[in-house]
Design an enzyme around this catalytic site. Sequence first.
Site, mmCIF file in Angstrom:
data_model
loop_
_atom_site.group_PDB
_atom_site.id
_atom_site.type_symbol
_atom_site.label_atom_id
_atom_site.label_comp_id
_atom_site.label_asym_id
_atom_site.label_seq_id
_atom_site.Cartn_x
_atom_site.Cartn_y
_atom_site.Cartn_z
ATOM 1 N N HIS B 203 0.863 -1.183 0.000
ATOM 2 C CA HIS B 203 0.000 0.000 0.000
ATOM 3 C C HIS B 203 0.901 1.235 0.000
ATOM 4 C CE1 HIS B 203 -2.771 3.050 1.543
ATOM 5 N NE2 HIS B 203 -3.748 2.275 1.142
ATOM 6 N N ASP B 325 -11.148 0.778 -1.773
ATOM 7 C CA ASP B 325 -10.441 1.639 -0.816
ATOM 8 C C ASP B 325 -11.444 2.262 0.151
ATOM 9 O OD1 ASP B 325 -8.434 2.821 0.608
ATOM 10 O OD2 ASP B 325 -7.919 4.320 -0.898
#
Lengths: 365, 365
Positions: B203, B325
């Site tokens: 990430h 997300d």
Amino acid sequence: MDRREVLAGAAMLSGALLGGEALAQAGRRSTRNFRRIATEEAFATPEFVEACRDIVKAGWNSKDLDFWRGLLFRQNDPRLADLLDLDQQRLATMDRLGIDMQLLSLTSPGVQFFEPMTAATLATTANDHLAEAIRRHPTRYAGLAAFAPQDPKGAVKEMERAINGLKLNGFILNSHTNGEYMDDPKFRPILEAAAALGPIYIHPRPLPDTIDGPYRDMGLWTAMWGFQVETSLHALRILFSGAFDDFPDLKIVLGHMGEGIPYWLYRLDYMYPKMERMFTRKLKKKPSEYVKSNFIITTSGMNDHAALKYCVEVLGPRNVMWAIDYPYQEAEEATTFMNTAPVSNEDKALIFSGNAERVFKIAQS
Amino acid sequence: MDRREVLAGAAMLSGALLGGEALAQAGRRSTRNFRRIATEEAFATPEFVEACRDIVKAGWNSKDLDFWRGLLFRQNDPRLADLLDLDQQRLATMDRLGIDMQLLSLTSPGVQFFEPMTAATLATTANDHLAEAIRRHPTRYAGLAAFAPQDPKGAVKEMERAINGLKLNGFILNSHTNGEYMDDPKFRPILEAAAALGPIYIHPRPLPDTIDGPYRDMGLWTAMWGFQVETSLHALRILFSGAFDDFPDLKIVLGHMGEGIPYWLYRLDYMYPKMERMFTRKLKKKPSEYVKSNFIITTSGMNDHAALKYCVEVLGPRNVMWAIDYPYQEAEEATTFMNTAPVSNEDKALIFSGNAERVFKIAQS
């Protein structure tokens, strides 16, 4: 399946009916109809090569020249001869491949890593040299002028001379100058001049020493990766500084399919309103609108049909120009790439030459 | 026109024959048939939020928390409640949009910017918290385990516990750890463990302080641009270190349509043979082959049909997974984006859930 695909399918079908050889002939006939202007093509002057050699001989540590060292000193590196030649082999290669014109620019790393006075002198001699080559071969060459941003006032004078006096077609900039980018207020006169005179082609250069650590130690600092990291950062700094609101006519040309920026149009537009508070100025338009109105990309070093199709789709066919990066990349591969590109003939004509004629004010043949 | 396009055309034709309303109904029916697993979905534990607040209250200068500060302290920021909730609103949103499962991971900035002991404790409590939520809702959640790379041996133990004990599905890593990347020899045990246990989702995190100067001063250091610069650099360092030759089973998951890397496949392959001398090891395969065999990308934060089509074309449909997300980006927009994606139903099934089931070993429903 849209209309263009139908037409392409029909063309293939008629090709199949004609048989292989007739098809190949038809292909040659149809591709011969495009005027081809390659837009990121490098040359060097003897003075420039000598000045680079002086730096290396003096033992100065130049990351820009690390990349170039072999070419400067290897016996008979053909690329050095190709860079210096503007009358022989270059034209023969163009003739062989059906390339009508090269838009020439002084090779990277350009003049920005020299001392300011040397940089200005090298830019002036390179621009004179270029103008003479164009005078000798007016239908085969156009050119981008070098300038030394270290002295912004002097740079503007040379930019004016290059366009109004030498009749060149725009400007070449090798990304940062001593770690500074064109959004810096001190360079404002240069952007203002470019908005009036012609586009700036931002060519890659290695990242500034201050931010290249993890690129440098892994071999990622040059054309593998770092070049696009550097050049896209430069282009976006100009965009988000609001320069295009001040100078709506300013055009920035980016090689390598736009240095990755076209991939991010959605995310730039999505994130900008959330990040606006981080910027000193509020932009008048969405980021992607500036990408489409103030950037124009070229295919240099990216002979990739999938990326080309993507860019034509998201930017439109008027924002893409063909380039080879002669003599660093193969002219034949780049020409075949565009001859066989999966776009309509109308788009191919724009990408091969129509856009370059418009953007760089090159007379139509 | 390949077979899938023919089938899609036939489906459109039958839709046209059915008429508009019947077509809309058929569309709803057909999209309801996909199992939807969202693969980059954030949660937080109360302990993690408290530890972040402690850092801010103590006045420590944390670039990672700069981005988060508002969310931590603004009265009733709904995203904080959404991050902490695993039983109410989150499931209601999933029900409303037809999202079968979220693959959960501890929210960025994760544990890597804490002191090593705190980081390890926060990772362990987060993994326990996550495993309990999955136990409560076994058909609705799967999860990626946090770990603290600061202590590689301890990290490997927690990775083993997370997969073999807690039955989690892989790992979450927030890019660099104190400016160091996973290709560093000290992290080798972590890559070896991941090759055996499950994929690492890298990430984004802000660039290390040492290389963020010209991103920081222009508002380009977060999700606008710097996040992908950082994460793509990390992924390519792993690739060019030769880690995938040592650990062919190692899988790295990249969000944001592969953090830009899919755009550069041609150039990576073209340049690598010329740049090989800059690398300490020679790779066994072309760079693009590792991208296709060892990276898998997700659509997180990139609800962009043109980029999706491009990635399916160049990487193949088995290398793309759907993600939202949540709660940072809108679940409804991401779901509609994928429901209406211009890919075949077969590919849509892979991207919505088939690939996630395979890559993260999630039981088929």
